[in-house]
Design a protein around this motif. Sequence first.
Motif, mmCIF file in Angstrom:
data_model
loop_
_atom_site.group_PDB
_atom_site.id
_atom_site.type_symbol
_atom_site.label_atom_id
_atom_site.label_comp_id
_atom_site.label_asym_id
_atom_site.label_seq_id
_atom_site.Cartn_x
_atom_site.Cartn_y
_atom_site.Cartn_z
ATOM 1 N N GLY A 92 0.831 -1.199 0.000
ATOM 2 C CA GLY A 92 0.000 0.000 0.000
ATOM 3 C C GLY A 92 0.862 1.243 0.000
ATOM 4 N N LEU A 93 0.243 2.370 -0.250
ATOM 5 C CA LEU A 93 0.931 3.663 -0.205
ATOM 6 C C LEU A 93 0.116 4.624 0.634
ATOM 7 C CD1 LEU A 93 1.945 4.073 -3.956
ATOM 8 C CD2 LEU A 93 3.475 3.522 -2.045
ATOM 9 N N PHE A 94 0.795 5.341 1.507
ATOM 10 C CA PHE A 94 0.117 6.302 2.362
ATOM 11 C C PHE A 94 0.135 7.681 1.721
ATOM 12 C CE2 PHE A 94 0.276 9.545 5.707
ATOM 13 C CZ PHE A 94 -0.949 9.306 6.296
ATOM 14 N N GLY A 95 -1.005 8.370 1.753
ATOM 15 C CA GLY A 95 -1.112 9.718 1.216
ATOM 16 C C GLY A 95 -2.423 9.886 0.460
ATOM 17 N N ARG A 96 -2.703 11.113 0.055
ATOM 18 C CA ARG A 96 -3.922 11.393 -0.703
ATOM 19 C C ARG A 96 -3.787 10.838 -2.110
ATOM 20 N NH1 ARG A 96 -6.927 15.308 2.083
ATOM 21 N NH2 ARG A 96 -5.755 16.383 3.739
ATOM 22 N N ALA A 97 -4.844 10.169 -2.580
ATOM 23 C CA ALA A 97 -4.785 9.475 -3.859
ATOM 24 C C ALA A 97 -4.378 10.403 -5.006
ATOM 25 C CB ALA A 97 -6.142 8.828 -4.161
ATOM 26 N N LEU A 98 -4.877 11.625 -5.012
ATOM 27 C CA LEU A 98 -4.587 12.530 -6.125
ATOM 28 C C LEU A 98 -3.191 13.131 -6.046
ATOM 29 C CD1 LEU A 98 -7.999 14.389 -6.581
ATOM 30 C CD2 LEU A 98 -7.171 12.279 -7.649
ATOM 31 N N GLU A 99 -2.504 12.903 -4.936
ATOM 32 C CA GLU A 99 -1.147 13.428 -4.785
ATOM 33 C C GLU A 99 -0.085 12.342 -4.960
ATOM 34 O OE1 GLU A 99 -1.107 15.219 -0.933
ATOM 35 O OE2 GLU A 99 -2.579 16.765 -1.460
ATOM 36 N N LEU A 100 -0.488 11.093 -4.879
ATOM 37 C CA LEU A 100 0.464 9.986 -5.016
ATOM 38 C C LEU A 100 0.714 9.677 -6.492
ATOM 39 C CD1 LEU A 100 -0.927 7.578 -2.273
ATOM 40 C CD2 LEU A 100 1.229 8.845 -2.181
ATOM 41 N N ASP A 101 1.813 8.966 -6.752
ATOM 42 C CA ASP A 101 2.151 8.581 -8.110
ATOM 43 C C ASP A 101 1.088 7.635 -8.680
ATOM 44 O OD1 ASP A 101 4.492 8.350 -10.218
ATOM 45 O OD2 ASP A 101 3.730 6.319 -9.881
ATOM 46 N N ARG A 102 0.577 7.967 -9.855
ATOM 47 C CA ARG A 102 -0.498 7.182 -10.454
ATOM 48 C C ARG A 102 -0.045 5.758 -10.784
ATOM 49 N NH1 ARG A 102 -1.694 6.490 -15.791
ATOM 50 N NH2 ARG A 102 -0.249 8.166 -16.322
ATOM 51 N N GLU A 103 1.132 5.619 -11.379
ATOM 52 C CA GLU A 103 1.604 4.295 -11.767
ATOM 53 C C GLU A 103 1.830 3.397 -10.554
ATOM 54 O OE1 GLU A 103 1.796 2.900 -14.717
ATOM 55 O OE2 GLU A 103 0.939 4.730 -15.583
ATOM 56 N N GLN A 104 2.329 3.968 -9.472
ATOM 57 C CA GLN A 104 2.520 3.164 -8.266
ATOM 58 C C GLN A 104 1.185 2.702 -7.700
ATOM 59 O OE1 GLN A 104 4.933 5.612 -5.660
ATOM 60 N NE2 GLN A 104 6.793 4.575 -6.340
ATOM 61 N N GLN A 105 0.176 3.550 -7.769
ATOM 62 C CA GLN A 105 -1.143 3.150 -7.276
ATOM 63 C C GLN A 105 -1.768 2.079 -8.164
ATOM 64 O OE1 GLN A 105 -3.516 6.387 -5.090
ATOM 65 N NE2 GLN A 105 -2.385 7.552 -6.630
ATOM 66 N N LEU A 106 -1.534 2.161 -9.464
ATOM 67 C CA LEU A 106 -1.993 1.090 -10.348
ATOM 68 C C LEU A 106 -1.242 -0.207 -10.058
ATOM 69 C CD1 LEU A 106 -2.382 3.030 -13.728
ATOM 70 C CD2 LEU A 106 -4.198 2.265 -12.175
ATOM 71 N N GLY A 107 -0.002 -0.073 -9.570
ATOM 72 C CA GLY A 107 0.754 -1.253 -9.154
ATOM 73 C C GLY A 107 0.106 -1.956 -7.974
ATOM 74 N N ILE A 108 -0.512 -1.178 -7.069
ATOM 75 C CA ILE A 108 -1.248 -1.776 -5.947
ATOM 76 C C ILE A 108 -2.369 -2.662 -6.486
ATOM 77 C CG2 ILE A 108 -2.765 -1.310 -3.980
ATOM 78 C CD1 ILE A 108 -1.208 1.298 -3.554
ATOM 79 N N ILE A 109 -3.093 -2.146 -7.478
ATOM 80 C CA ILE A 109 -4.190 -2.911 -8.067
ATOM 81 C C ILE A 109 -3.652 -4.154 -8.764
ATOM 82 C CG2 ILE A 109 -6.010 -2.854 -9.823
ATOM 83 C CD1 ILE A 109 -6.321 0.158 -9.163
ATOM 84 N N ALA A 110 -2.527 -3.996 -9.485
ATOM 85 C CA ALA A 110 -1.950 -5.135 -10.205
ATOM 86 C C ALA A 110 -1.547 -6.251 -9.250
ATOM 87 C CB ALA A 110 -0.746 -4.674 -11.029
ATOM 88 N N LEU A 111 -0.971 -5.883 -8.120
ATOM 89 C CA LEU A 111 -0.494 -6.889 -7.174
ATOM 90 C C LEU A 111 -1.596 -7.397 -6.260
ATOM 91 C CD1 LEU A 111 1.866 -8.501 -6.064
ATOM 92 C CD2 LEU A 111 2.439 -6.552 -4.605
ATOM 93 N N ASN A 112 -2.280 -6.475 -5.596
ATOM 94 C CA ASN A 112 -3.260 -6.867 -4.578
ATOM 95 C C ASN A 112 -4.518 -7.502 -5.172
ATOM 96 O OD1 ASN A 112 -1.370 -5.343 -3.197
ATOM 97 N ND2 ASN A 112 -2.856 -4.148 -2.041
#
Length: 259
Positions: A92-112
Amino acid sequence: MTERVTLITGASAGIGTELARVFASNGHRVALVARRADRLATLAGEITARGGAAPIVIACDLEQPDAGTKITAALAAAGVEVDYLVNNAGFGLFGRALELDREQQLGIIALNIRSMTDLTLRLADQVIRNGGGILNVGSIAGFLPGPGMAVYYASKAYVLSFTEALRGELAGRGVRVTALCPGPVPTEFQERAGFQPGFDSTILNVSASEVAKAGYRGLMADRRIVLPGLGIKIVPFLLRLFPRGFILAAVGRFQLRKR
């Protein structure tokens, strides 16, 4: 007769490492999956030194779309079938969704989400044929909306919903399906997520070893959900007492205070 193995993803650290130790200590031959081959090799050596069957090591990045193909090919090459599947890998990544890196957040979806679903669909026939089980590692976050870790919380809600639905579909097939939903656990997860453990970690904290043991016991007992630790067990009950909007605001205030 084809040899059977327990496949464990995210086995190079934290809960995944402890799950590998628990399954191995209970007589399972394990297949270890993670990116870090050196850590997997060290864990495999430890398990063998303790008298366990030699683990199968599969160094693989589960965020990549072809990970499932690589894993199933490695299992076929080793001449084994899966009887227990443990989908543990996640971050997971801590922080506001619109401020975090988009590709890293898509990585959460890819893995989790994607990786867990892919492996489950690929290997379910083997699990059913061998009368085994599926243990999906979720989180207490799966019961909550999570401002401050929006994508991670949502991914764990998927894990919980998917696991419960799969359990319903496989009822009567002789297969155990369990969701392991721990609270804060002192592992590398916090460092990668980008926050320091706080008061919640202090009062809800259960070690990775104890989480793994609870998960194993719960799976073997065919429990629907395992909530390790006394503090975590009351959370779903408390959520029924308050409106969703109140919970959303409370979690948001608590999470974003960690910034």
